[in-house]
Structures are given as structure tokens and as C-alpha cells.
Design a protein around this motif. Structure first.
Motif, PDB file in Angstrom:
ATOM      1  N   LEU A  10      28.840  24.980  75.100  1.00  0.00           N
ATOM      2  CA  LEU A  10      28.606  25.278  73.607  1.00  0.00           C
ATOM      3  C   LEU A  10      27.307  25.316  73.595  1.00  0.00           C
ATOM      4  O   LEU A  10      26.906  24.359  74.521  1.00  0.00           O
ATOM      5  N   LEU A  11      26.549  26.487  72.962  1.00  0.00           N
ATOM      6  CA  LEU A  11      25.803  26.722  72.291  1.00  0.00           C
ATOM      7  C   LEU A  11      25.589  26.090  70.988  1.00  0.00           C
ATOM      8  O   LEU A  11      25.786  26.912  70.123  1.00  0.00           O
ATOM      9  N   ASP A  12      24.303  24.848  70.766  1.00  0.00           N
ATOM     10  CA  ASP A  12      24.669  24.797  69.219  1.00  0.00           C
ATOM     11  C   ASP A  12      23.451  24.922  69.384  1.00  0.00           C
ATOM     12  O   ASP A  12      22.288  24.018  69.355  1.00  0.00           O
ATOM     13  N   HIS A  13      22.801  25.229  67.678  1.00  0.00           N
ATOM     14  CA  HIS A  13      21.430  25.215  66.615  1.00  0.00           C
ATOM     15  C   HIS A  13      21.762  23.890  66.725  1.00  0.00           C
ATOM     16  O   HIS A  13      22.622  23.803  65.512  1.00  0.00           O
ATOM     17  N   VAL A  14      20.904  23.280  66.773  1.00  0.00           N
ATOM     18  CA  VAL A  14      20.608  22.181  65.935  1.00  0.00           C
ATOM     19  C   VAL A  14      19.515  21.695  65.084  1.00  0.00           C
ATOM     20  O   VAL A  14      19.364  20.759  64.399  1.00  0.00           O
TER      21      VAL A  14
ATOM     22  N   GLU B  38      15.817  24.583  68.043  1.00  0.00           N
ATOM     23  CA  GLU B  38      15.676  23.914  68.929  1.00  0.00           C
ATOM     24  C   GLU B  38      17.556  24.236  68.645  1.00  0.00           C
ATOM     25  O   GLU B  38      18.432  23.947  68.056  1.00  0.00           O
ATOM     26  N   TYR B  39      18.004  24.304  70.274  1.00  0.00           N
ATOM     27  CA  TYR B  39      19.397  24.839  70.700  1.00  0.00           C
ATOM     28  C   TYR B  39      19.482  23.328  71.636  1.00  0.00           C
ATOM     29  O   TYR B  39      19.218  23.583  72.292  1.00  0.00           O
ATOM     30  N   GLU B  40      20.968  23.675  71.400  1.00  0.00           N
ATOM     31  CA  GLU B  40      22.011  21.927  72.585  1.00  0.00           C
ATOM     32  C   GLU B  40      23.077  23.319  73.525  1.00  0.00           C
ATOM     33  O   GLU B  40      23.419  24.051  73.343  1.00  0.00           O
ATOM     34  N   LEU B  41      22.458  22.578  74.647  1.00  0.00           N
ATOM     35  CA  LEU B  41      23.745  24.127  75.783  1.00  0.00           C
ATOM     36  C   LEU B  41      24.581  22.029  76.056  1.00  0.00           C
ATOM     37  O   LEU B  41      24.299  21.090  76.912  1.00  0.00           O
TER      38      LEU B  41
ATOM     39  N   ILE C  54      17.433  23.175  74.562  1.00  0.00           N
ATOM     40  CA  ILE C  54      16.313  24.341  74.370  1.00  0.00           C
ATOM     41  C   ILE C  54      15.518  24.972  73.413  1.00  0.00           C
ATOM     42  O   ILE C  54      15.891  24.927  72.284  1.00  0.00           O
ATOM     43  N   THR C  55      14.586  24.987  73.567  1.00  0.00           N
ATOM     44  CA  THR C  55      13.296  25.759  72.697  1.00  0.00           C
ATOM     45  C   THR C  55      13.267  27.483  72.498  1.00  0.00           C
ATOM     46  O   THR C  55      12.669  27.897  73.702  1.00  0.00           O
ATOM     47  N   ALA C  56      14.087  27.746  71.225  1.00  0.00           N
ATOM     48  CA  ALA C  56      14.166  29.477  71.437  1.00  0.00           C
ATOM     49  C   ALA C  56      13.663  29.928  70.561  1.00  0.00           C
ATOM     50  O   ALA C  56      13.916  29.543  69.249  1.00  0.00           O
ATOM     51  N   LYS C  57      12.912  30.713  69.996  1.00  0.00           N
ATOM     52  CA  LYS C  57      12.525  31.378  68.981  1.00  0.00           C
ATOM     53  C   LYS C  57      13.901  32.121  68.452  1.00  0.00           C
ATOM     54  O   LYS C  57      13.755  32.612  66.949  1.00  0.00           O
TER      55      LYS C  57
ATOM     56  N   GLU D  48      20.817  32.327  73.676  1.00  0.00           N
ATOM     57  CA  GLU D  48      21.645  32.309  74.728  1.00  0.00           C
ATOM     58  C   GLU D  48      21.551  33.090  76.581  1.00  0.00           C
ATOM     59  O   GLU D  48      21.954  32.657  77.119  1.00  0.00           O
ATOM     60  N   ASN D  49      20.794  33.582  76.634  1.00  0.00           N
ATOM     61  CA  ASN D  49      19.813  34.244  77.408  1.00  0.00           C
ATOM     62  C   ASN D  49      19.508  33.019  78.588  1.00  0.00           C
ATOM     63  O   ASN D  49      19.984  33.278  79.582  1.00  0.00           O
TER      64      ASN D  49
END
Length: 63
Positions: free
Chosen positions: A14-18, A22-25, A37-40, A46-47
């Protein structure tokens, strides 16, 4: 309190937006956070997760 939203779901992940950028795998079977993960954007996260998942799968295949 951070609000979790599932952005993408693979078979075992699962990829969650927290929050903010910030996102968590997360592994679905044991709900263990593998990486934060920190992503814009969600697409960038996802990539990045696809690369991490591929690395974990390749690591599991090698003895």
C-alpha cells in the motif's frame, strides 16, 4: 493528527499519503512501514515505490 489516505494499492503493498509531501510504503500482510517517502506528488511517490518494491523482490530472489 495526520490523516492517512491510500493512494495506490499493489498486490502486497500500500502507498499511503500521511501529510503534506509525505508518503509511506506499507507491506499489507503485516502492516509494516517499509519506507517513508518525501515526494511532490502522488505520481512521484508511486514511481519511487515501484523502484523500492522491485529492489525488495530482487533481493528476495537472490540466495
Amino acid at each position: 493528527m495526520k490523516r492517512r489516505t491510500t493512494i495506490h494499492q499493489w498486490r502486497d503493498w500500500l502507498l499511503d499519503h500521511v501529510g503534506d509531501d509525505e508518503y509511506e510504503l506499507i507491506q499489507k500482510d503485516n502492516h509494516k512501514v517499509i519506507q517513508t517517502i518525501t515526494a511532490k506528488s502522488a505520481m512521484d511517490a508511486e514511481n519511487e515505490c515501484r523502484k523500492i518494491i522491485k529492489g525488495v523482490k530482487e533481493g528476495a530472489k537472490s540466495p
